[in-house]
Design an enzyme around this catalytic site. Structure first.
Site, PDB file in Angstrom:
ATOM      1  N   PRO A 246       0.779  -1.232   0.000  1.00 16.00           N
ATOM      2  CA  PRO A 246       0.000   0.000   0.000  1.00 16.00           C
ATOM      3  C   PRO A 246       0.815   1.288   0.000  1.00 16.00           C
ATOM      4  O   PRO A 246       1.827   1.397   0.703  1.00 16.00           O
ATOM      5  CB  PRO A 246      -0.844  -0.091   1.286  1.00 16.00           C
ATOM      6  CG  PRO A 246      -0.231  -1.166   2.091  1.00 16.00           C
ATOM      7  CD  PRO A 246       0.462  -2.098   1.143  1.00 16.00           C
TER       8      PRO A 246
ATOM      9  N   HIS B 136      12.933  -2.615   1.866  1.00 12.84           N
ATOM     10  CA  HIS B 136      12.322  -1.359   2.325  1.00 12.84           C
ATOM     11  C   HIS B 136      13.155  -0.206   1.813  1.00 12.84           C
ATOM     12  O   HIS B 136      14.389  -0.231   1.921  1.00 12.84           O
ATOM     13  CB  HIS B 136      12.220  -1.312   3.853  1.00 12.84           C
ATOM     14  CG  HIS B 136      11.347  -2.393   4.359  1.00 12.84           C
ATOM     15  ND1 HIS B 136       9.988  -2.367   4.192  1.00 12.84           N
ATOM     16  CD2 HIS B 136      11.634  -3.575   4.946  1.00 12.84           C
ATOM     17  CE1 HIS B 136       9.480  -3.482   4.663  1.00 12.84           C
ATOM     18  NE2 HIS B 136      10.453  -4.237   5.125  1.00 12.84           N
TER      19      HIS B 136
HETATM   20  O1  CA2 Z   1      10.513   1.973   3.593  1.00 11.19           O
HETATM   21  C1  CA2 Z   1       9.685   1.266   3.031  1.00 11.19           C
HETATM   22  O2  CA2 Z   1       9.843   0.807   1.892  1.00 11.19           O
HETATM   23  C2  CA2 Z   1       8.334   0.990   3.702  1.00 11.19           C
HETATM   24  O3  CA2 Z   1       7.974  -0.363   3.408  1.00 11.19           O
HETATM   25  C3  CA2 Z   1       7.356   1.969   3.075  1.00 11.19           C
HETATM   26  C4  CA2 Z   1       5.969   1.950   3.699  1.00 11.19           C
HETATM   27  C5  CA2 Z   1       6.053   2.009   5.215  1.00 11.19           C
HETATM   28  O4  CA2 Z   1       4.762   1.809   5.767  1.00 11.19           O
HETATM   29  C6  CA2 Z   1       7.005   0.972   5.799  1.00 11.19           C
HETATM   30  O5  CA2 Z   1       7.067   1.118   7.195  1.00 11.19           O
HETATM   31  C7  CA2 Z   1       8.384   1.128   5.206  1.00 11.19           C
HETATM   32  C8  CA2 Z   1       5.158   3.123   3.146  1.00 11.19           C
HETATM   33  C9  CA2 Z   1       4.929   3.044   1.643  1.00 11.19           C
HETATM   34  C10 CA2 Z   1       5.009   4.349   0.928  1.00 11.19           C
HETATM   35  O6  CA2 Z   1       4.200   5.324   1.542  1.00 11.19           O
HETATM   36  C11 CA2 Z   1       4.158   6.587   1.033  1.00 11.19           C
HETATM   37  C12 CA2 Z   1       3.475   7.493   1.799  1.00 11.19           C
HETATM   38  C13 CA2 Z   1       3.376   8.792   1.353  1.00 11.19           C
HETATM   39  C14 CA2 Z   1       3.960   9.184   0.157  1.00 11.19           C
HETATM   40  C15 CA2 Z   1       4.645   8.265  -0.603  1.00 11.19           C
HETATM   41  C16 CA2 Z   1       4.738   6.954  -0.169  1.00 11.19           C
END
Ligand code: CA2
Length: 143
Positions: free
Chosen positions: A9, A99
Protein backbone atom coordinates in the site's frame (compact mmCIF):
# COMPACT_ATOMS: atom_id res chain seq x y z
CA UNK A 1 14.70 -16.98 -14.62
CA UNK A 2 11.54 -14.99 -13.84
CA UNK A 3 10.97 -12.79 -10.84
CA UNK A 4 7.95 -11.01 -9.45
CA UNK A 5 8.31 -7.62 -7.76
CA UNK A 6 5.50 -7.02 -5.29
CA UNK A 7 4.77 -3.70 -3.62
CA UNK A 8 2.19 -2.94 -0.96
CA UNK A 9 0.00 0.00 0.00
CA UNK A 10 0.88 3.59 -0.91
CA UNK A 11 3.95 2.64 -2.93
CA UNK A 12 1.96 4.00 -5.90
CA UNK A 13 2.24 7.40 -4.15
CA UNK A 14 6.05 7.48 -4.33
CA UNK A 15 7.37 10.82 -5.49
CA UNK A 16 4.04 12.49 -4.72
CA UNK A 17 4.52 12.98 -0.96
CA UNK A 18 7.29 12.55 1.64
CA UNK A 19 10.26 12.77 -0.79
CA UNK A 20 12.49 13.32 2.27
CA UNK A 21 11.70 9.75 3.40
CA UNK A 22 11.18 7.85 0.14
CA UNK A 23 12.98 9.98 -2.48
CA UNK A 24 11.64 11.91 -5.44
CA UNK A 25 11.23 8.99 -7.85
CA UNK A 26 7.76 7.69 -8.73
CA UNK A 27 6.50 4.09 -8.74
CA UNK A 28 6.83 4.11 -12.51
CA UNK A 29 10.49 5.28 -12.19
CA UNK A 30 11.07 2.43 -9.75
CA UNK A 31 9.65 -0.19 -12.15
CA UNK A 32 11.69 1.20 -15.07
CA UNK A 33 14.89 1.06 -13.01
CA UNK A 34 14.28 -2.56 -11.98
CA UNK A 35 13.27 -3.51 -15.53
CA UNK A 36 16.49 -2.05 -17.00
CA UNK A 37 18.57 -3.90 -14.39
CA UNK A 38 16.80 -7.20 -15.12
CA UNK A 39 17.17 -6.76 -18.90
CA UNK A 40 20.94 -6.40 -18.48
CA UNK A 41 20.97 -9.68 -16.57
CA UNK A 42 18.54 -11.42 -18.92
CA UNK A 43 15.99 -11.93 -16.17
CA UNK A 44 12.25 -11.79 -16.82
CA UNK A 45 10.43 -9.47 -14.44
CA UNK A 46 6.82 -8.59 -13.65
CA UNK A 47 5.40 -6.00 -11.28
CA UNK A 48 2.37 -5.88 -9.04
CA UNK A 49 1.34 -3.17 -6.58
CA UNK A 50 -1.79 -3.14 -4.48
CA UNK A 51 -3.26 -1.23 -1.58
CA UNK A 52 -5.16 -4.38 -0.55
CA UNK A 53 -3.76 -7.19 1.57
CA UNK A 54 -5.91 -9.91 -0.04
CA UNK A 55 -4.85 -8.84 -3.53
CA UNK A 56 -1.19 -9.27 -2.51
CA UNK A 57 -1.98 -12.72 -1.06
CA UNK A 58 -3.77 -13.68 -4.32
CA UNK A 59 -0.76 -12.56 -6.37
CA UNK A 60 1.67 -14.57 -4.23
CA UNK A 61 -0.52 -17.67 -4.64
CA UNK A 62 -0.71 -17.12 -8.43
CA UNK A 63 3.10 -16.93 -8.56
CA UNK A 64 3.38 -20.67 -7.82
CA UNK A 65 4.87 -22.45 -10.83
CA UNK A 66 5.29 -19.15 -12.71
CA UNK A 67 8.08 -17.26 -10.92
CA UNK A 68 11.44 -18.44 -9.55
CA UNK A 69 11.82 -15.62 -7.04
CA UNK A 70 9.94 -12.78 -5.38
CA UNK A 71 11.12 -9.31 -4.35
CA UNK A 72 8.62 -7.97 -1.86
CA UNK A 73 8.07 -4.63 -0.17
CA UNK A 74 4.84 -5.23 1.75
CA UNK A 75 4.95 -1.55 2.90
CA UNK A 76 2.69 -1.06 5.95
CA UNK A 77 1.59 -4.72 5.78
CA UNK A 78 5.17 -5.62 6.69
CA UNK A 79 4.31 -4.73 10.25
CA UNK A 80 0.88 -6.37 10.46
CA UNK A 81 0.32 -9.16 7.96
CA UNK A 82 0.44 -12.79 8.97
CA UNK A 83 -1.60 -13.48 5.79
CA UNK A 84 1.25 -12.33 3.51
CA UNK A 85 3.76 -14.35 5.54
CA UNK A 86 1.54 -17.45 5.28
CA UNK A 87 1.13 -16.99 1.51
CA UNK A 88 4.93 -16.86 1.05
CA UNK A 89 5.32 -19.96 3.20
CA UNK A 90 2.60 -21.74 1.20
CA UNK A 91 4.20 -21.17 -2.23
CA UNK A 92 7.78 -21.65 -0.95
CA UNK A 93 9.23 -19.33 -3.62
CA UNK A 94 12.58 -17.79 -2.53
CA UNK A 95 11.96 -14.18 -1.53
CA UNK A 96 13.85 -11.04 -0.53
CA UNK A 97 12.25 -8.30 1.60
CA UNK A 98 12.99 -4.69 0.63
CA UNK A 99 12.32 -1.36 2.33
CA UNK A 100 13.15 1.95 0.72
CA UNK A 101 13.63 3.69 4.07
CA UNK A 102 15.70 2.42 6.99
CA UNK A 103 12.88 0.96 9.08
CA UNK A 104 15.27 0.33 12.00
CA UNK A 105 15.73 4.09 12.42
CA UNK A 106 12.05 5.06 12.40
CA UNK A 107 9.11 4.43 14.76
CA UNK A 108 9.33 1.29 16.93
CA UNK A 109 6.36 -0.34 15.20
CA UNK A 110 8.30 -0.37 11.91
CA UNK A 111 10.93 -2.67 13.47
CA UNK A 112 8.45 -5.54 13.43
CA UNK A 113 8.35 -7.53 10.19
CA UNK A 114 6.25 -10.64 9.74
CA UNK A 115 7.70 -11.57 6.34
CA UNK A 116 11.28 -11.32 7.58
CA UNK A 117 11.12 -14.79 9.11
CA UNK A 118 10.44 -16.24 5.64
CA UNK A 119 12.62 -14.06 3.39
CA UNK A 120 16.24 -15.19 3.07
CA UNK A 121 17.42 -11.57 3.00
CA UNK A 122 16.15 -8.14 4.07
CA UNK A 123 17.43 -4.91 2.51
CA UNK A 124 16.46 -1.66 4.18
CA UNK A 125 17.39 2.00 3.78
CA UNK A 126 19.03 1.82 0.35
CA UNK A 127 16.30 3.61 -1.59
CA UNK A 128 15.38 2.23 -5.02
CA UNK A 129 18.81 0.57 -5.27
CA UNK A 130 17.66 -1.88 -2.59
CA UNK A 131 15.39 -3.52 -5.16
CA UNK A 132 18.35 -4.03 -7.53
CA UNK A 133 20.33 -5.55 -4.68
CA UNK A 134 17.37 -7.85 -4.01
CA UNK A 135 17.32 -8.97 -7.67
CA UNK A 136 21.06 -9.69 -7.44
CA UNK A 137 20.58 -11.65 -4.21
CA UNK A 138 17.89 -13.78 -5.89
CA UNK A 139 20.22 -14.37 -8.86
CA UNK A 140 23.00 -15.43 -6.52
CA UNK A 141 20.70 -17.80 -4.68
CA UNK A 142 18.98 -19.28 -7.74
CA UNK A 143 21.67 -19.57 -10.42
O1 CA2 B 1 10.51 1.97 3.59
C1 CA2 B 1 9.68 1.27 3.03
O2 CA2 B 1 9.84 0.81 1.89
C2 CA2 B 1 8.33 0.99 3.70
O3 CA2 B 1 7.97 -0.36 3.41
C3 CA2 B 1 7.36 1.97 3.07
C4 CA2 B 1 5.97 1.95 3.70
C5 CA2 B 1 6.05 2.01 5.21
O4 CA2 B 1 4.76 1.81 5.77
C6 CA2 B 1 7.00 0.97 5.80
O5 CA2 B 1 7.07 1.12 7.19
C7 CA2 B 1 8.38 1.13 5.21
C8 CA2 B 1 5.16 3.12 3.15
C9 CA2 B 1 4.93 3.04 1.64
C10 CA2 B 1 5.01 4.35 0.93
O6 CA2 B 1 4.20 5.32 1.54
C11 CA2 B 1 4.16 6.59 1.03
C12 CA2 B 1 3.48 7.49 1.80
C13 CA2 B 1 3.38 8.79 1.35
C14 CA2 B 1 3.96 9.18 0.16
C15 CA2 B 1 4.65 8.26 -0.60
C16 CA2 B 1 4.74 6.95 -0.17
Amino acid sequence: MKILVLNGPNINMLGVREPEVYGAGTYSDLCEKIKAHCEKKDIGVSFFQSNHEGALVDEIQKALGVYDGIVINPAAYTHTSVAILDALKAVKIPAVEVHISDVSKREDFRRISYVRSYCFKTISGKGFDGYLEAVDALCGALL
